[in-house]
Write a protein that holds these residues in place. Structure first.
Motif, PDB file in Angstrom:
ATOM      1  N   VAL A   1       0.846  -1.215  -0.013  1.00  0.00           N
ATOM      2  CA  VAL A   1       0.095  -0.024  -0.071  1.00  0.00           C
ATOM      3  C   VAL A   1       0.744   1.316  -0.089  1.00  0.00           C
ATOM      4  O   VAL A   1       0.288   2.454   0.138  1.00  0.00           O
ATOM      5  N   SER A   2       2.327   1.008   0.099  1.00  0.00           N
ATOM      6  CA  SER A   2       3.127   2.200   0.042  1.00  0.00           C
ATOM      7  C   SER A   2       3.174   3.040   1.251  1.00  0.00           C
ATOM      8  O   SER A   2       2.242   3.937   1.572  1.00  0.00           O
ATOM      9  N   SER A   3       4.168   2.629   1.907  1.00  0.00           N
ATOM     10  CA  SER A   3       4.697   3.246   3.398  1.00  0.00           C
ATOM     11  C   SER A   3       4.762   4.657   3.064  1.00  0.00           C
ATOM     12  O   SER A   3       4.393   5.877   3.868  1.00  0.00           O
ATOM     13  N   THR A   4       5.372   5.256   1.970  1.00  0.00           N
ATOM     14  CA  THR A   4       6.030   6.516   1.667  1.00  0.00           C
ATOM     15  C   THR A   4       4.839   7.176   1.382  1.00  0.00           C
ATOM     16  O   THR A   4       4.706   8.436   2.108  1.00  0.00           O
ATOM     17  N   ALA A   5       3.416   6.935   0.893  1.00  0.00           N
ATOM     18  CA  ALA A   5       2.374   7.908   0.499  1.00  0.00           C
ATOM     19  C   ALA A   5       1.668   8.043   1.917  1.00  0.00           C
ATOM     20  O   ALA A   5       1.177   9.234   2.275  1.00  0.00           O
ATOM     21  N   HIS A   6       1.752   7.013   2.677  1.00  0.00           N
ATOM     22  CA  HIS A   6       1.046   7.072   3.931  1.00  0.00           C
ATOM     23  C   HIS A   6       1.937   8.041   4.981  1.00  0.00           C
ATOM     24  O   HIS A   6       1.193   9.069   5.705  1.00  0.00           O
ATOM     25  N   MET A   7       3.294   7.933   4.906  1.00  0.00           N
ATOM     26  CA  MET A   7       3.952   8.972   5.809  1.00  0.00           C
ATOM     27  C   MET A   7       3.766  10.247   5.383  1.00  0.00           C
ATOM     28  O   MET A   7       3.729  11.299   6.191  1.00  0.00           O
ATOM     29  N   ILE A   8       3.689  10.549   4.192  1.00  0.00           N
ATOM     30  CA  ILE A   8       3.807  12.095   3.422  1.00  0.00           C
ATOM     31  C   ILE A   8       2.538  12.462   3.848  1.00  0.00           C
ATOM     32  O   ILE A   8       2.432  13.722   4.230  1.00  0.00           O
ATOM     33  N   PHE A   9       1.140  11.710   3.852  1.00  0.00           N
ATOM     34  CA  PHE A   9       0.093  12.211   4.196  1.00  0.00           C
ATOM     35  C   PHE A   9      -0.024  12.604   5.659  1.00  0.00           C
ATOM     36  O   PHE A   9      -0.384  13.640   6.098  1.00  0.00           O
ATOM     37  N   ALA A  10       0.476  11.898   6.601  1.00  0.00           N
ATOM     38  CA  ALA A  10       0.455  11.888   7.904  1.00  0.00           C
ATOM     39  C   ALA A  10       1.213  13.238   8.302  1.00  0.00           C
ATOM     40  O   ALA A  10       0.824  14.155   9.040  1.00  0.00           O
ATOM     41  N   SER A  11       2.542  13.330   7.617  1.00  0.00           N
ATOM     42  CA  SER A  11       3.122  14.566   7.930  1.00  0.00           C
ATOM     43  C   SER A  11       2.662  15.814   7.539  1.00  0.00           C
ATOM     44  O   SER A  11       2.476  16.810   8.286  1.00  0.00           O
ATOM     45  N   SER A  12       2.002  15.734   6.338  1.00  0.00           N
ATOM     46  CA  SER A  12       1.096  17.054   5.996  1.00  0.00           C
ATOM     47  C   SER A  12      -0.063  17.353   6.843  1.00  0.00           C
ATOM     48  O   SER A  12      -0.275  18.315   7.014  1.00  0.00           O
ATOM     49  N   TYR A  13      -0.549  16.099   7.255  1.00  0.00           N
ATOM     50  CA  TYR A  13      -1.910  16.270   8.189  1.00  0.00           C
ATOM     51  C   TYR A  13      -1.498  16.948   9.570  1.00  0.00           C
ATOM     52  O   TYR A  13      -2.213  17.597   9.840  1.00  0.00           O
ATOM     53  N   TYR A  14      -0.379  16.508  10.170  1.00  0.00           N
ATOM     54  CA  TYR A  14       0.003  16.931  11.433  1.00  0.00           C
ATOM     55  C   TYR A  14       1.095  18.294  11.012  1.00  0.00           C
ATOM     56  O   TYR A  14       1.218  18.854  12.307  1.00  0.00           O
ATOM     57  N   GLY A  15       1.038  18.699  10.114  1.00  0.00           N
ATOM     58  CA  GLY A  15       2.095  19.786   9.914  1.00  0.00           C
ATOM     59  C   GLY A  15       3.270  19.711  10.416  1.00  0.00           C
ATOM     60  O   GLY A  15       4.140  20.652  10.675  1.00  0.00           O
ATOM     61  N   ILE A  16       3.982  18.590  10.009  1.00  0.00           N
ATOM     62  CA  ILE A  16       5.461  18.239  10.193  1.00  0.00           C
ATOM     63  C   ILE A  16       6.090  18.828   9.217  1.00  0.00           C
ATOM     64  O   ILE A  16       5.939  18.541   8.057  1.00  0.00           O
TER      65      ILE A  16
END
Length: 269
Positions: free
Chosen positions: A21-36
């Motif tokens: 499912v692509s860990s990269t895509a999920h981490m990028i979304f989480a980073s954007s969502y949390y404003g990291i």
């Protein structure tokens, strides 16, 4: 990035690294969502916590990894990882620049989902059911398939599993070999990122970024522990899941997740 955010990223890494499912895509979304903020330390953290996920495979399949009489097993992994080592080194900067644009990553996530919906229609009556029956030539071929995952959003797991099935492995055997191949692949990426790579914005090596304060070092260790625990659960659950349901549910998940990510980034960026 604070400790809570670091734990969230580590959970995502451990949960998604071995799923198609692509860990990269999920981490990028989480980073954007949390404003990291995507600074050098965050980029390094996302790669370095793969070490915990690596240990999960070694722990679950310790009989293979610690039986040093299995020369052919280690030879296959060595041969299969060579393409990723060479191409990963040559295109490291290009890959990193691609990580900064989430929209193509979301599109790739959707396209990969469509492929997973139909993949089992193309590969039926697969003869290879265990790692011992994989030839060196087939291992190298799977290694080249894995390189497709250098396109962010593809998923290293999905690429190597599809490659395994194309080489005649059953879906269970392809998934397991994907786990095995992840160990040298991710170990190399982690070691390069921590000890060899110099990061553009700070001019520091990875280990200098990790040890710049007690907080950054603690986040590194906590992140790897969390990634290890979650990856163990994910790996054990994934094999049983694909035996029962195959890859179609993951295809639909990728399509839905990719569509949501695409809508999110088109709306808020």
């Amino acid at each position: 990035m604070d400790f809570f955010q670091a734990v969230i990223i580590a959970i995502i890494e451990g949960l998604t690294e071995y799923l198609p499912v692509s860990s990269t895509a999920h981490m990028i979304f989480a980073s954007s969502y949390y404003g990291i903020q995507e600074d050098d330390y965050v980029k390094l953290f996302q790669v370095s916590i793969q070490f915990g996920a690596i240990l999960a495979v070694v722990a679950l399949y310790w009989k293979k990894f610690f039986d040093f009489t299995r020369v052919n097993f280690f030879l296959k992994l060595f041969l299969a990882v060579i393409p990723a080592l060479i191409l990963g080194y040559l295109f490291d900067d290009l890959i990193e620049s691609a990580l900064g644009n989430p929209i193509p990553i979301a599109i790739v996530l959707i396209v990969g989902g469509v492929i997973l919906l139909f993949i089992e229609n193309f590969f039926k009556n697969q003869p290879i059911k265990k790692e011992e029956d994989i030839s060196n030539k087939k291992a190298i071929a799977i290694g080249f398939w894995q390189c497709i995952a250098m396109m962010p959003g593809t998923s290293r797991s999905a690429a190597s599993i599809i490659g395994g099935m194309q080489q005649g492995l059953t879906r269970e055997a392809a998934a397991e070999f994907s786990f095995f191949l992840a160990v040298p692949t991710m170990a190399a990426a982690t070691l390069y990122s921590v000890f060899l790579k110099t990061y553009d914005h700070t001019g520091l090596k990875g280990y200098e970024l990790l040890t710049q304060s007690s907080d950054t070092l603690t986040m590194f260790f906590v992140g790897n522990i969390v990634a290890f625990i979650v990856a163990v659960i994910a790996i054990k659950g994934f094999i049983g899941f694909i035996k029962k349901y195959g890859f179609k549910p993951w295809g639909w998940y990728r399509i839905i997740a990719g569509s949501l990510l695409l809508a999110y980034f088109l709306t808020y960026n």
